[in-house]
Design an enzyme around this catalytic site. Structure first.
Site, PDB file in Angstrom:
ATOM      1  N   GLU A   1      27.100 -22.547 -13.570  1.00  0.00           N
ATOM      2  CA  GLU A   1      27.623 -23.918 -13.461  1.00  0.00           C
ATOM      3  C   GLU A   1      26.650 -24.915 -14.089  1.00  0.00           C
ATOM      4  O   GLU A   1      27.058 -25.843 -14.790  1.00  0.00           O
ATOM      5  CB  GLU A   1      27.859 -24.280 -11.991  1.00  0.00           C
ATOM      6  CG  GLU A   1      28.406 -25.693 -11.837  1.00  0.00           C
ATOM      7  CD  GLU A   1      28.410 -26.166 -10.395  1.00  0.00           C
ATOM      8  OE1 GLU A   1      28.807 -25.386  -9.504  1.00  0.00           O
ATOM      9  OE2 GLU A   1      28.012 -27.318 -10.164  1.00  0.00           O
TER      10      GLU A   1
ATOM     11  N   HIS B   1      33.456 -22.094 -12.538  1.00  0.00           N
ATOM     12  CA  HIS B   1      32.111 -22.633 -12.808  1.00  0.00           C
ATOM     13  C   HIS B   1      32.086 -23.537 -14.030  1.00  0.00           C
ATOM     14  O   HIS B   1      31.152 -24.303 -14.213  1.00  0.00           O
ATOM     15  CB  HIS B   1      31.132 -21.486 -13.114  1.00  0.00           C
ATOM     16  CG  HIS B   1      30.820 -20.630 -11.948  1.00  0.00           C
ATOM     17  ND1 HIS B   1      30.813 -19.256 -12.005  1.00  0.00           N
ATOM     18  CD2 HIS B   1      30.496 -20.946 -10.689  1.00  0.00           C
ATOM     19  CE1 HIS B   1      30.493 -18.770 -10.824  1.00  0.00           C
ATOM     20  NE2 HIS B   1      30.302 -19.771 -10.007  1.00  0.00           N
TER      21      HIS B   1
HETATM   22  S1  SF4 Z   1      32.900 -26.856  -6.842  1.00  0.00           S
HETATM   23 FE1  SF4 Z   1      32.702 -24.711  -6.490  1.00  0.00          FE
HETATM   24  S2  SF4 Z   1      32.551 -24.530  -4.298  1.00  0.00           S
HETATM   25 FE2  SF4 Z   1      33.321 -26.528  -4.698  1.00  0.00          FE
HETATM   26  S3  SF4 Z   1      35.535 -26.343  -4.618  1.00  0.00           S
HETATM   27 FE3  SF4 Z   1      34.938 -26.102  -6.716  1.00  0.00          FE
HETATM   28  S4  SF4 Z   1      34.698 -23.957  -6.987  1.00  0.00           S
HETATM   29 FE4  SF4 Z   1      34.675 -24.321  -4.815  1.00  0.00          FE
END
Ligand code: SF4
Length: 633
Positions: free
Chosen positions: A123, A72
């Site tokens: 995130e 994240h």
């Molecule tokens: S952004 Fe999140 S969902 Fe997308 S690849 Fe990276 S970890 Fe996985």
């Protein structure tokens, strides 16, 4: 009953990568810690605990063990704080999230930032922390419409797991309100692909099961989307939550899973349904390569040169994020490290490096890299240019080999024939081992990996240049510094840089010198006066004597009749003894002036070399004679 598993579903590469980095680090360090849960899936977090990957609720709980920054990501301040306070920080931030951080930081310098997403999601909290100014975080269209919009430069960004349809609506709305709008779709392809696959499947099946953590934002979005197309959509964290009896009524069940759901949870759900509900068949193509996901990344090609960021340093390899779905591995044997330094010293975390792709996807699914071969490739180019321009290079001699020396220019080996090591014959070549020397090219053939070098020609060229400069500068009367190198009967040879000069025995000092070694020593560094030279014959005459005045020329200043002086007996005759007052200045004590007592011959009372005190009776400058007495002291 039939089960179909959506493709793709489950772990995305960002999560896989973070977990692999954490597991690797735990294997190496014994235990590691993550700031917050590494993924929103408590079953997987529990499994990782067993492997030594422990999560901390906040920074105050961190200990000294290596910390993993989860996929994240974190705020800039947290990342920098961790790096300053903990010895090992492994950044497992997903490259998609890194991209979001980068856009936030870049645009916030001169744009208003509108970020679509859940402001409480880690995130988004992390991404906002990369901004240089306030960020407008909106989670739905009504919040977006409530924003006070001015027609100022604005950028639209999104949480990586945002629904595509919301992003499209937000973009359309903002385009109608803000003329200076920049749109950067930061939704990751893994999310898009899972959403598309889940929706397609939801349309075709009687019921949908969406597997994922309760806090997982991408799982929640999958559920929302599937419910739009199939009202029989259910969400579970694992197989224990499923009441199998309720699913026996469906002929076809679809299964999708959020990006933080491990494969083993999907398998256990399928297995539970198979066992308890009599599933006859299940279709699973979710392990096939997801070309759509790959297409949003660079696809490394063999022999391609890429830039990457160091994400982890192990004892025997460096892990490099090259912007591909899998990390690049730079093994220690593909790193030029002549001094055998620890890899952490050579590769700081986060440093951008250039690498050569050797192989895409080895058995472990990684990309094999080399920095050594890239450097070697560049070095060959440099050497070729130097060879063409007839320039010199510096090489390090490593060993004596048959017929000469082996030397290296970085990692490229070259040969120096024995006859080209020096201007003359070298009896012991081993004296050069370990030395860095300047050399020119005798031969260069890249195809055959062959380089032959010469030091001799470089030395000769240097010598010729120095000699020309030397003769340009030399003048009679000039005082030069030189080193006494060897003696002959008639004088001493003195090294004056590129050539030698001769110091004749008569020019060593005022007064008599029997042989040069009585006065001079080999390797003695002294000043000399140039008294003559002949460039054509390469001859230079030197004098030490003429650096000081003739003692007879200044005798009136230094010696007076009737005064006493120290002296040394230098020779004896029947009629008297010669006494040296200083080099070049001698006087005579007549035998009658040696003592009050009668002296038959001077040798009865004096010895050569003896120190005596004398009185000057007379000085005759014309005849260069000094009369001395010991009797009249
Ligand atoms: S952004 Fe999140 S969902 Fe997308 S690849 Fe990276 S970890 Fe996985």
């Amino acid at each position: 009953m039939k089960i179909i598993i959506a493709d793709p579903s489950g772990f995305c590469f960002g999560v896989s990568r973070a977990i692999e980095l954490a597991e690797q680090a735990a294997r190496e360090h014994g235990a590691v810690q993550t700031l917050g849960k590494i993924i929103h899936n408590s079953d997987e977090v529990g499994r990782l605990e067993q492997q030594g990957v422990h999560y901390r609720l906040d920074a105050s709980e961190l200990d000294e063990s290596p910390v993993i920054i989860r996929s994240h990501g974190e705020t800039k301040r947290v990342v920098e704080g961790l790096k300053q306070t903990l010895p090992v920080v492994i950044d497992a931030t997903c490259p998609f999230v890194h991209k979001l951080h980068h856009e936030v930081e870049k645009y916030s310098a001169d744009h208003r930032v509108i970020l679509l997403g859940n402001k409480d999601h880690p995130e988004i909290i992390g991404a906002v922390g990369w901004s240089r100014q306030d960020v407008s975080v909106v989670s739905d269209l009504s919040e977006l419409m409530a924003l006070d919009l001015n027609d100022e430069p604005t950028v639209l960004l999104a949480q990586t797991t945002l629904r595509e349809d919301f992003f499209a609506e937000a973009e359309a709305y903002l385009k109608s309100r803000v003329s200076q709008l920049v749109v950067e779709n930061t939704i990751c392809s893994a999310t898009k692909n899972r959403q598309q696959a889940a929706v397609e499947l939801a349309k075709q099946v009687d019921a949908m099961i969406v597997l994922g953590g309760k806090e997982s934002s991408n799982t929640k979005k999958l559920v929302e989307l599937c419910q739009m197309y199939n009202s029989e959509t259910f969400s579970f964290e694992n197989s224990t939550e499923i009441n199998v009896e309720e699913f026996k009524k469906y002929d076809i069940i679809g299964i999708s899973a959020g990006a933080s759901t491990p494969r083993w949870i999907i398998d256990s759900v399928v297995e539970t349904l198979e066992r308890k509900a009599g599933v006859t068949k299940h279709m699973d193509n979710s392990l096939m390569k997801n070309l759509m996901e790959q297409s949003s990344f660079i696809v490394p090609k063999k022999n391609e040169v890429l830039k990457g960021k160091v994400v982890m340093v192990k004892d025997d390899a460096v892990v490099v994020n090259i912007g591909y779905k899998a990390d690049g591995i730079l093994p220690a044997n593909e790193i030029s490290n002549p001094e055998n330094k620890p890899l952490e010293e050579l590769f700081p975390i986060d440093e951008e490096i250039e690498v050569l792709v050797l192989k895409r996807e080895d058995a472990e699914g990684e990309v094999l890299l080399s920095s050594k071969r890239l450097r070697s490739r560049k070095d060959w180019e440099v050497l070729e240019e130097k060879f063409n321009n007839q320039e010199t290079i510096t090489v390090k001699v490593t060993e004596v080999v048959k017929g000469g020396l082996s030397a290296f220019y970085n990692d490229i080996r070259a040969f120096i024939p024995a006859s080209h090591v020096d201007t003359g014959f070298v009896r012991d070549l081993s004296q050069f081992v370990g030395q860095e020397i300047e050399v020119g090219f005798l031969d260069f053939d890249r195809r055959k990996n062959q380089i032959v070098l010469t030091r001799k020609e470089v030395l000769e060229k240097d010598l010729a240049g120095e000699l020309a400069e030397f003769w340009e500068d030399i003048e009679i009367g000039q005082v030069v510094t030189g080193t006494v190198r060897r003696f002959t009967n008639y004088g001493a040879f003195v090294e004056l840089g590129p050539t030698d000069g001769l110091l004749h025995v008569s020019e060593i000092q005022w007064g008599k010198v029997n042989k040069p070694s009585d006065v001079l020593k080999v390797n003695q560094e002294l000043d000399f006066k140039v008294i003559d030279f002949n460039r054509d014959e390469n001859k230079i005459s030197l004098s030490r004597k003429q650096l000081v005045p003739d003692p007879w020329a200044v005798i009136d200043d230094n010696y007076h009749v009737g005064e006493r002086y120290d002296g040394k007996v230098v020779s004896l005759t029947d009629f008297g003894a010669f006494i040296e007052l200083e080099p070049g200045l001698e006087g005579l004590i007549h035998v009658s002036q040696i003592s009050e007592d009668r002296v038959e011959v001077p040798g009865d009372v004096l010895n050569v070399g003896e120190e005596v005190v004398v009185k000057i009776l007379d000085i005759d400058k014309d005849e260069r004679r000094i009369k001395l007495s010991m009797k009249e002291l």
